[in-house]
Design a protein around this motif. Structure first.
Motif, PDB file in Angstrom:
ATOM      1  N   SER A 134       0.833  -1.214   0.000  1.00  0.00           N
ATOM      2  CA  SER A 134       0.000   0.000   0.000  1.00  0.00           C
ATOM      3  C   SER A 134       0.863   1.257   0.000  1.00  0.00           C
ATOM      4  CB  SER A 134      -0.935   0.007   1.213  1.00  0.00           C
ATOM      5  OG  SER A 134      -0.200   0.089   2.420  1.00  0.00           O
ATOM      6  N   HIS A 135       2.136   1.117   0.349  1.00  0.00           N
ATOM      7  CA  HIS A 135       3.048   2.266   0.320  1.00  0.00           C
ATOM      8  C   HIS A 135       3.418   2.675  -1.103  1.00  0.00           C
ATOM      9  CE1 HIS A 135       4.551   1.619   4.735  1.00  0.00           C
ATOM     10  NE2 HIS A 135       3.309   2.050   4.655  1.00  0.00           N
ATOM     11  N   THR A 136       2.812   2.037  -2.086  1.00  0.00           N
ATOM     12  CA  THR A 136       2.983   2.491  -3.467  1.00  0.00           C
ATOM     13  C   THR A 136       2.307   3.833  -3.688  1.00  0.00           C
ATOM     14  OG1 THR A 136       2.682   1.864  -5.793  1.00  0.00           O
ATOM     15  CG2 THR A 136       0.921   1.273  -4.290  1.00  0.00           C
ATOM     16  N   ILE A 137       1.420   4.236  -2.762  1.00  0.00           N
ATOM     17  CA  ILE A 137       0.844   5.580  -2.799  1.00  0.00           C
ATOM     18  C   ILE A 137       1.038   6.214  -1.419  1.00  0.00           C
ATOM     19  CG2 ILE A 137      -0.854   5.110  -4.606  1.00  0.00           C
ATOM     20  CD1 ILE A 137      -2.962   4.708  -2.427  1.00  0.00           C
ATOM     21  N   GLY A 138       0.986   7.514  -1.380  1.00  0.00           N
ATOM     22  CA  GLY A 138       1.083   8.219  -0.110  1.00  0.00           C
ATOM     23  C   GLY A 138       2.460   8.787   0.178  1.00  0.00           C
ATOM     24  N   ASP A 139       2.524   9.514   1.268  1.00  0.00           N
ATOM     25  CA  ASP A 139       3.730  10.244   1.668  1.00  0.00           C
ATOM     26  C   ASP A 139       4.207   9.795   3.036  1.00  0.00           C
ATOM     27  OD1 ASP A 139       3.259  11.726  -0.635  1.00  0.00           O
ATOM     28  OD2 ASP A 139       2.254  13.340   0.440  1.00  0.00           O
ATOM     29  N   ALA A 140       5.470  10.094   3.314  1.00  0.00           N
ATOM     30  CA  ALA A 140       6.029   9.885   4.651  1.00  0.00           C
ATOM     31  C   ALA A 140       6.724  11.173   5.084  1.00  0.00           C
ATOM     32  CB  ALA A 140       7.021   8.728   4.649  1.00  0.00           C
ATOM     33  N   ARG A 141       6.707  11.406   6.382  1.00  0.00           N
ATOM     34  CA  ARG A 141       7.354  12.597   6.912  1.00  0.00           C
ATOM     35  C   ARG A 141       8.853  12.380   7.104  1.00  0.00           C
ATOM     36  NH1 ARG A 141       4.793  13.442  12.350  1.00  0.00           N
ATOM     37  NH2 ARG A 141       4.820  11.163  12.302  1.00  0.00           N
ATOM     38  N   CYS A 142       9.598  13.459   7.029  1.00  0.00           N
ATOM     39  CA  CYS A 142      11.045  13.419   7.233  1.00  0.00           C
ATOM     40  C   CYS A 142      11.406  12.720   8.538  1.00  0.00           C
ATOM     41  CB  CYS A 142      11.598  14.845   7.220  1.00  0.00           C
ATOM     42  SG  CYS A 142      13.293  15.041   7.797  1.00  0.00           S
ATOM     43  N   THR A 143      10.640  12.980   9.588  1.00  0.00           N
ATOM     44  CA  THR A 143      10.939  12.393  10.884  1.00  0.00           C
ATOM     45  C   THR A 143      10.837  10.865  10.884  1.00  0.00           C
ATOM     46  OG1 THR A 143      10.416  12.532  13.252  1.00  0.00           O
ATOM     47  CG2 THR A 143       8.551  12.548  11.732  1.00  0.00           C
ATOM     48  N   SER A 144      10.138  10.310   9.875  1.00  0.00           N
ATOM     49  CA  SER A 144       9.951   8.863   9.803  1.00  0.00           C
ATOM     50  C   SER A 144      11.160   8.119   9.256  1.00  0.00           C
ATOM     51  CB  SER A 144       8.724   8.532   8.940  1.00  0.00           C
ATOM     52  OG  SER A 144       7.551   9.071   9.500  1.00  0.00           O
ATOM     53  N   ARG A 202      18.229  14.107   1.521  1.00  0.00           N
ATOM     54  CA  ARG A 202      18.844  15.014   2.501  1.00  0.00           C
ATOM     55  C   ARG A 202      18.577  16.480   2.172  1.00  0.00           C
ATOM     56  NH1 ARG A 202      23.310  11.455   1.706  1.00  0.00           N
ATOM     57  NH2 ARG A 202      23.495   9.965   3.438  1.00  0.00           N
ATOM     58  N   GLN A 203      18.308  16.778   0.922  1.00  0.00           N
ATOM     59  CA  GLN A 203      18.078  18.168   0.521  1.00  0.00           C
ATOM     60  C   GLN A 203      16.877  18.780   1.238  1.00  0.00           C
ATOM     61  OE1 GLN A 203      17.790  18.251  -3.769  1.00  0.00           O
ATOM     62  NE2 GLN A 203      19.814  17.317  -4.045  1.00  0.00           N
ATOM     63  N   ASN A 204      15.873  17.968   1.528  1.00  0.00           N
ATOM     64  CA  ASN A 204      14.677  18.487   2.196  1.00  0.00           C
ATOM     65  C   ASN A 204      14.389  17.804   3.532  1.00  0.00           C
ATOM     66  OD1 ASN A 204      13.669  20.506   0.277  1.00  0.00           O
ATOM     67  ND2 ASN A 204      13.426  18.750  -1.100  1.00  0.00           N
ATOM     68  N   CYS A 205      15.321  16.928   3.935  1.00  0.00           N
ATOM     69  CA  CYS A 205      15.200  16.298   5.249  1.00  0.00           C
ATOM     70  C   CYS A 205      16.527  16.491   5.977  1.00  0.00           C
ATOM     71  CB  CYS A 205      14.868  14.808   5.105  1.00  0.00           C
ATOM     72  SG  CYS A 205      14.538  13.978   6.693  1.00  0.00           S
ATOM     73  N   PRO A 206      16.723  17.674   6.567  1.00  0.00           N
ATOM     74  CA  PRO A 206      18.007  17.986   7.213  1.00  0.00           C
ATOM     75  C   PRO A 206      18.200  17.202   8.507  1.00  0.00           C
ATOM     76  CG  PRO A 206      16.418  19.735   7.616  1.00  0.00           C
ATOM     77  CD  PRO A 206      15.771  18.783   6.653  1.00  0.00           C
ATOM     78  N   ARG A 207      19.387  17.305   9.039  1.00  0.00           N
ATOM     79  CA  ARG A 207      19.728  16.573  10.268  1.00  0.00           C
ATOM     80  C   ARG A 207      18.820  16.990  11.424  1.00  0.00           C
ATOM     81  NH1 ARG A 207      24.373  13.677  11.493  1.00  0.00           N
ATOM     82  NH2 ARG A 207      25.341  14.439   9.556  1.00  0.00           N
ATOM     83  N   SER A 208      18.403  18.242  11.426  1.00  0.00           N
ATOM     84  CA  SER A 208      17.443  18.723  12.424  1.00  0.00           C
ATOM     85  C   SER A 208      16.494  19.696  11.745  1.00  0.00           C
ATOM     86  CB  SER A 208      18.165  19.404  13.603  1.00  0.00           C
ATOM     87  OG  SER A 208      18.876  20.536  13.150  1.00  0.00           O
ATOM     88  N   GLY A 209      15.251  19.726  12.224  1.00  0.00           N
ATOM     89  CA  GLY A 209      14.239  20.573  11.606  1.00  0.00           C
ATOM     90  C   GLY A 209      13.586  19.882  10.423  1.00  0.00           C
ATOM     91  N   GLY A 210      12.486  20.439   9.975  1.00  0.00           N
ATOM     92  CA  GLY A 210      11.775  19.898   8.820  1.00  0.00           C
ATOM     93  C   GLY A 210      11.083  18.575   9.086  1.00  0.00           C
TER      94      GLY A 210
END
Length: 331
Positions: free
Chosen positions: A196-206, A233-241
């Motif tokens: 089912s993960h063929t659709i949908g999004d995940a958050r950076c924190t995941s 990594r461009q939109n999921c930094p080490r902290s924040g986002g």
């Protein structure tokens, strides 16, 4: 094809065929025709509202499937996830798997409101969740199935159950499989339903730990293809986002198909809980390869959603049919 070979192929497919048995409880059975007399337009009403919601936002299809999954793994498929917090109820919406990520509640509210006008106090919120997941799969291009109906709604929720029972993105393969087995599901169910993960999004924190600190040693997860990791990594930094969203299947993010499994084989599974199907299980890997090679086989096995949606339903005189999905009738 020689007759003996054709028999072999059929036997091979049957080995991975879904177990489509309806759940049995002391209150009776679930069956697709449950509302044929009491609310004959029920499935049509659900389908039309889900279609409108998905047309407005394609992501909603994945959200509704996930909502049903997160409901069923906690106390069974009883709509406990829909309950808001109250003096007597600690909502599951605040659990780690659901906080800031579970969504689609307003769509369920709209469906329930329409059904209450059509046939008051008849269609349960738990059945609405099951029907919405089925309709969402079809609207995204996936397989269809007859949804067994007749569930009733719980009068309570379980925050601890939500925190402990739902597989987490960082769980080990064995932990994930154990959580499925506790629900009466097996390895085939795990691999097929992960699709089912063929659709949908995940958050950076995941998945952040895979990019920077997979094993607590300050190093990334080298099972993740490194060019892909660099883009993440461009939109999921080490902290924040933390809430930045990433599609789980960047090849066909809004289409329900088997490209998710192809990405796993290319070491481009976004979540650790996805990639471990390839890297940590000699038994799961052949299934991933089969689904990657055969879209129709994946569709066939995804019908194991029927099996999942029959986890510990309340039927007969158990539970209730809520008039408003967010609260029990006595409130």
């Amino acid at each position: 094809m020689p007759h003996s070979m054709s028999l072999f192929v059929v036997a091979s497919l049957l080995a991975f065929a879904p177990l489509c048995l309806c759940a049995k409880s002391s209150g009776g059975y679930l069956y697709p025709q449950f509302y044929d007399r009491s609310c004959p337009k029920a499935t049509e009403i659900v389908r039309s509202i889900v279609a409108k919601a998905v047309a407005e936002e394609a992501r909603m299809a994945a959200s509704l499937i996930r909502l049903h999954f997160h409901d069923c793994f906690v106390k069974g498929c009883d709509a406990s996830i829909l309950l808001d917090g109250s003096r007597k109820i600690t909502t599951e919406k605040r659990s780690n798997p659901n906080r800031n990520s579970a969504r689609g509640f307003e769509v369920i509210d709209e469906i329930k409101s329409a059904l209450e006008k059509e046939c008051p106090h008849t269609v349960s919120c738990a059945d609405i969740l099951a029907l919405s997941a089925g309709d969402s799969t079809v609207l995204a291009g996936g397989s269809s199935w007859e949804v067994p109906l007749g569930r009733r709604d719980s009068r309570g929720a379980s925050l601890s159950g939500s925190n402990n029972n739902i597989p987490a993105p960082n769980n080990t393969f064995q932990t994930i499989l154990t959580k499925f087995k506790v629900q009466g599901l097996d390895l085939v169910d795990l691999v097929a339903l992960s699709g089912s993960h063929t659709i949908g999004d995940a958050r950076c924190t995941s998945f952040r730990q895979r990019l920077y600190n997979q094993n607590g040693n300050g190093k990334p997860d080298f099972s993740l293809e490194q060019n892909y990791a660099g883009k993440l990594r461009q939109n999921c930094p080490r902290s924040g986002g933390d809430q930045n969203l990433f599609v789980m299947d960047f090849v066909s993010p809004a289409k329900f198909d088997n490209s998710y499994f192809k990405l796993l084989l290319a070491s481009k599974g976004l979540l650790n809980s996805d990639q471990v199907l390839v890297t940590k299980s000699a038994a799961a890997l052949p299934l991933v390869k089969q689904y990657a090679a055969n879209n129709q086989l994946f569709f066939q096995c995804f019908l194991n959603m029927i099996k999942m949606s029959n986890i510990s339903p309340l039927t007969g005189n158990k539970g209730e049919v809520r008039r408003i999905c967010r609260r029990v009738n006595s409130q």
